[in-house]
Design an enzyme around this catalytic site. Structure first.
Site, PDB file in Angstrom:
ATOM      1  N   GLU A  84     -46.409  12.806   7.357  1.00 58.49           N
ATOM      2  CA  GLU A  84     -47.211  12.624   8.577  1.00 58.49           C
ATOM      3  C   GLU A  84     -47.108  11.202   9.092  1.00 58.49           C
ATOM      4  OE1 GLU A  84     -48.619  14.789  10.648  1.00 58.49           O
ATOM      5  OE2 GLU A  84     -47.563  16.137   9.272  1.00 58.49           O
ATOM      6  N   SER A 135     -28.151   5.827  -1.011  1.00 58.71           N
ATOM      7  CA  SER A 135     -27.908   7.028  -0.220  1.00 58.71           C
ATOM      8  C   SER A 135     -26.640   7.808  -0.570  1.00 58.71           C
ATOM      9  CB  SER A 135     -27.873   6.685   1.274  1.00 58.71           C
ATOM     10  OG  SER A 135     -29.001   5.948   1.656  1.00 58.71           O
ATOM     11  N   HIS A 158     -34.711  18.770   4.952  1.00 59.82           N
ATOM     12  CA  HIS A 158     -33.916  17.807   4.172  1.00 59.82           C
ATOM     13  C   HIS A 158     -34.585  16.421   4.221  1.00 59.82           C
ATOM     14  CE1 HIS A 158     -30.787  15.181   2.774  1.00 59.82           C
ATOM     15  NE2 HIS A 158     -30.781  14.568   3.935  1.00 59.82           N
TER      16      HIS A 158
END
Lengths: 474, 353
Positions: free
Chosen positions: A151, A237, A366
């Site tokens: 959120e 990543s 994802h």
């Protein structure tokens, strides 16, 4: 088949004619241009270098087992073996291809049924009330943390977030099964492991905001946590790069004779990367204590597993590397706990890698840059979120044991929510990283070119502050 | 062809460090060693001085395809010196993991031409390991060694000079020695430097270069270029095997009255701009030479930097004598290479500009 025999008969007869040899010698050997040796010479290791011979003996444990099996199965061929480099292999004159898949998929180890009841006669390692309650609390905390940070990204307060929704059992139960000295090399959907080890909600928030208190010094996107205190390597990543690194970490622990192993995580998609092959092969060959945990959650962004591989998932790949493996129900916290605990013991005591494929479902998108309803059915997501939820399933078991109540539940959820909102507020207000952290840690000591660039940038920022975001003190 | 035969027939004596050299080690005597033996000595010393150091890669166990790792497995054991599966990304990834745990991982890539599968691990992982973790983790103990450069018959895949790719990566160091004595000292510095380093060894010199190498443990500093020949008319900058060619060009230029200053850069990243700048401010002319293709080669970085710093002192454009912009050819190698005469022509053109 007939052609093969015809060729061999002609060769044998012509060679026999030319060399005046008996028929027994050539039948079992190949028909290349090599000089002819007697049977005994060919089967001995005399003409192999000592180095190669010793390696052969070490690697033939599996082959020896195979030989025994072959001998019992195949009476006519029982005495006939070929000694290729790598060990003896029995041979067969029946041309038979190994099928692309087994008739039956490798079954999935589970302990709890969907209603949170222990399946009768299950093998599992018992979990105490204290441990079970802690595991449940952490799974629920992870769930709340994910919802609130998600959120926060939606509100523009942080730039990016990745949830682990649906994978709480893998995250927490695996962490609970490890020792704090085990070195964890995550992919990026395992913050629960760090949470279990004691990383606070404030510390998570600091990294997501990249503020002055972030241990990573604001250099990476949110969720790229790392903590040397908690033996949790900093997330990067690129996918699967951590796997061969884990083999090196495990090897180091072995050399230091530590009672610890490397534990590394990967998704179903990551197993297609070359580094998966590299990591498993190295860990196996160099005999490194590594537990490889694959979270098979069905999706690599929008790519379903049917577009990722044609094997029976990941578990079958273990044997290809000589690695012991198991498929486990990743949404069953007790099964995950037992499997990881056992794998860890094997890795450490036997100094070998182990592969665990944890079947699960990625309930969330994802990442915050993804809307998974674009490529999968909304009711599929709902199904897994509601009826196959690992948190609810474990909750039922904990409640049935009388270890958890609805009061405990609402108290935990509201307290965690409050704590998270406070952590976010504090992290947001916290000072930014000083500008010098842009230039530090590229090397251990700043080289001249960076000293010059830092001076240049400082001067520029002082001269034209309106070009730059505020709050980054020089 | 003659140049090529000349190279292969002569055992090259080493680039005298007599001219204006500053390193004390260069005046010491030692044993006459070739490049692979000097590297071998460095590795023996490295493993002996730190019990938490490891040497691994393809075929290193029996001594390696270039004999650089001879005797290591026998002396230090197979736990510390071992063969790996044939997988460069695995070799470097495994090395990063070992280094991250505080060990010295001295990794061998069999030919620089095969380093590319490991490029992701080097660029995205090793180079960023310390920075991205906020200095909580580092893989400074990682050293990657790889033979590079022309060998006379190597063709596309046994001759490459890929240094430029790596010089573009903040977080790693790139080092290239010119001779046996330099190689031993530089390699020991690389191994002990707390940053991941890529060390390219000029394979042409493994046997061809013979020099007196002190037998003790010594280190040559990184990021310090060396003026190996003093002069006043033009500055030449190079590294590795190319320096021998450049020195020959300097000798011939001297016969025609041109005084050349020759600099061995040694460390390409981070590179010693100050030494080159001081030299060019003195001579007013710069020539850079490397085997790698000219476009995007490291000579371009040196040229651009020196132009920025020495523009008003320059008497002529910066000259680059490099490999052609082609894959490294086999039969055409003598045409592709930046030869002595190409360099000599450029020296004269630059001086007469």
């Amino acid at each position: 088949m007939a052609i093969w025999f015809a060729r061999s008969r002609n060769l044998i007869s012509s060679l026999r004619h030319n060399l005046c040899l008996s028929s027994t010698i050539l039948v079992k050997r190949d028909y290349s241009q090599r000089p002819v040796f007697t049977t005994s010479q060919l089967s001995s290791t005399v003409f192999l270098s000592p180095y190669v011979a010793s390696l052969r003996h070490e690697s033939t444990a599996a082959e020896k087992q195979l030989d025994l099996v072959q001998h019992s199965d195949d009476q006519e061929d029982a005495l006939q073996e070929l000694d290729f480099p790598g060990g003896n292999v029995g041979y067969t004159s029946e041309m038979k291809f190994i099928p692309e898949s087994s008739a039956r998929r490798i079954p999935c180890y589970r302990v709890l049924d969907e209603d949170g009841r222990i399946i009768p006669d299950s093998d599992f390692i018992p979990v105490s009330e204290k441990l079970a309650v802690r595991m449940y609390e952490q799974m629920a905390t992870l769930q709340v943390m994910d919802h609130i940070f998600y959120e926060a990204q939606r509100q523009g307060r942080i730039s990016f977030y990745i949830t682990s929704l649906g994978e709480e059992a893998i995250n927490i139960a695996s962490a609970a099964a490890l020792s704090p000295e085990d070195v964890v090399l995550p992919q990026y959907r395992e913050p629960g492991v760090l949470l279990w080890r004691g990383f606070t909600l404030e510390e998570f928030a600091n990294q997501c905001f990249g503020n002055k208190a972030d241990y990573g010094k604001g250099r990476q996107m949110p969720i790229h946590y790392g903590s040397n205190r908690h033996n949790y390597f900093t997330i990067s990543s690129p996918i699967a790069t951590q796997l061969p690194q884990a083999a090196g970490v495990g090897y180091s622990l072995k050399m230091e004779k530590k009672n610890a192993c490397a534990v590394t995580f990967i998704g179903d998609g990551g197993t297609s990367e070359g580094d998966f092959h590299a990591g498993l092969n190295f860990a196996a060959v160099l005999e490194a204590p590594v537990v490889f945990i694959c979270r098979n959650n069905g999706w690599a962004i929008s790519t379903h597993t049917s577009e990722q591989f044609r094997s029976d998932g990941i578990v079958v790949k273990g044997q290809a590397y000589g690695i012991r493996s198991i498929r486990v129900d990743g949404n069953d916290a007790l099964a995950v706990y037992s499997a990881v605990r056992s794998a860890r013991e094997m890795a450490v005591t036997e100094q070998r890698p182990v592969l665990i494929e944890a079947m699960t479902y990625r309930v969330g998108h994802h990442s915050t840059s993804d809307d998974s309803t674009k490529y999968r059915a909304a009711d599929e997501i709902q199904h897994w979120k509601m009826s196959r939820n690992p948190v609810n399933r474990f909750k039922k078991w904990v409640e049935d044991n009388g270890w958890w109540s609805e009061e405990d539940e609402s108290e935990l959820r509201s307290n965690t929510r409050k704590q998270l909102l406070q952590a976010i507020q504090a992290a947001e207000k916290c000072d930014k990283q000083p500008l010098k952290e842009l230039f530090n840690d590229v090397y251990d000591v700043k080289p001249k070119n960076l000293e010059e660039q830092e001076l240049g940038l400082k001067e520029l920022v002082e001269r034209q502050p309106q070009d730059y975001p505020p709050g980054f003190h020089v | 062809m003659a140049a090529l035969l000349g190279r292969s027939c002569r055992k090259l004596g080493f680039l005298s460090s007599g001219h204006g050299a500053r390193r004390s080690v260069s005046t010491e005597t030692g044993k006459s060693l070739n490049l692979y033996s000097a590297i071998n000595q460095a590795l023996h010393i490295a493993l002996d001085s730190d019990p938490r150091s490891f040497v691994f890669g393809e075929d290193v166990g029996f001594g390696g395809v270039f004999r650089c790792t001879t005797g290591l497995a026998e002396r230090f054991g197979k736990n510390r010196v071992f063969n790996t599966p044939l997988c460069e990304q695995g070799i470097v990834g495994f090395g990063i993991g070992l280094a991250a745990m505080g060990n010295r991982a001295i990794v061998e890539i069999q030919f620089a031409d095969y380093i590319y599968p490991a490029f992701d691990q080097i660029v995205n992982e090793a180079a960023k390991f310390r920075y991205r973790s906020g200095n909580q983790f580092n893989c400074g103990g990682l050293t990657i060694r790889a033979p590079y450069g022309a060998v006379g018959h190597g063709g596309h895949y046994h001759s490459q000079s890929p240094e430029a790719f790596f010089c573009h990566v903040p977080g790693i160091k790139v080092v290239i020695p010119r001779s046996p004595r330099e190689a031993k000292g530089l390699l020991l510095s690389c191994i002990r430097d707390p940053n991941p380093v890529v060390f390219f060894e000029p394979k042409w010199l493994y046997r061809q270069a013979v020099e007196e190498v002190p037998e003790h443990d010594y280190m040559i500093p990184l990021s310090e270029a060396e003026v190996i020949r003093e002069g006043n008319d033009i500055t030449l900058v190079g590294w590795g095997a190319q320096l021998t060619i450049m020195e020959q060009a300097c000798l011939e230029a001297e016969k025609e009255g041109i005084s050349c200053e020759l600099i061995d850069l040694k460390t390409l990243l981070p590179w010693d701009k100050e030494t080159v700048e001081a030299s060019v401010k003195k001579t007013g002319r710069l020539l850079i030479s490397h085997e790698a293709p000219i476009t995007g080669g490291f000579g371009a970085e040196i040229s651009a930097t020196i132009l920025e710093r020495c523009f008003l002192k320059l008497e002529a454009p910066v000259s680059r004598i490099c490999g052609l912009d082609t894959p490294f050819p086999l039969v055409f190698e003598p045409f592709y290479m930046p030869t002595k005469n190409k360099i000599l022509d450029a020296i004269k053109t630059t001086v007469n500009y």
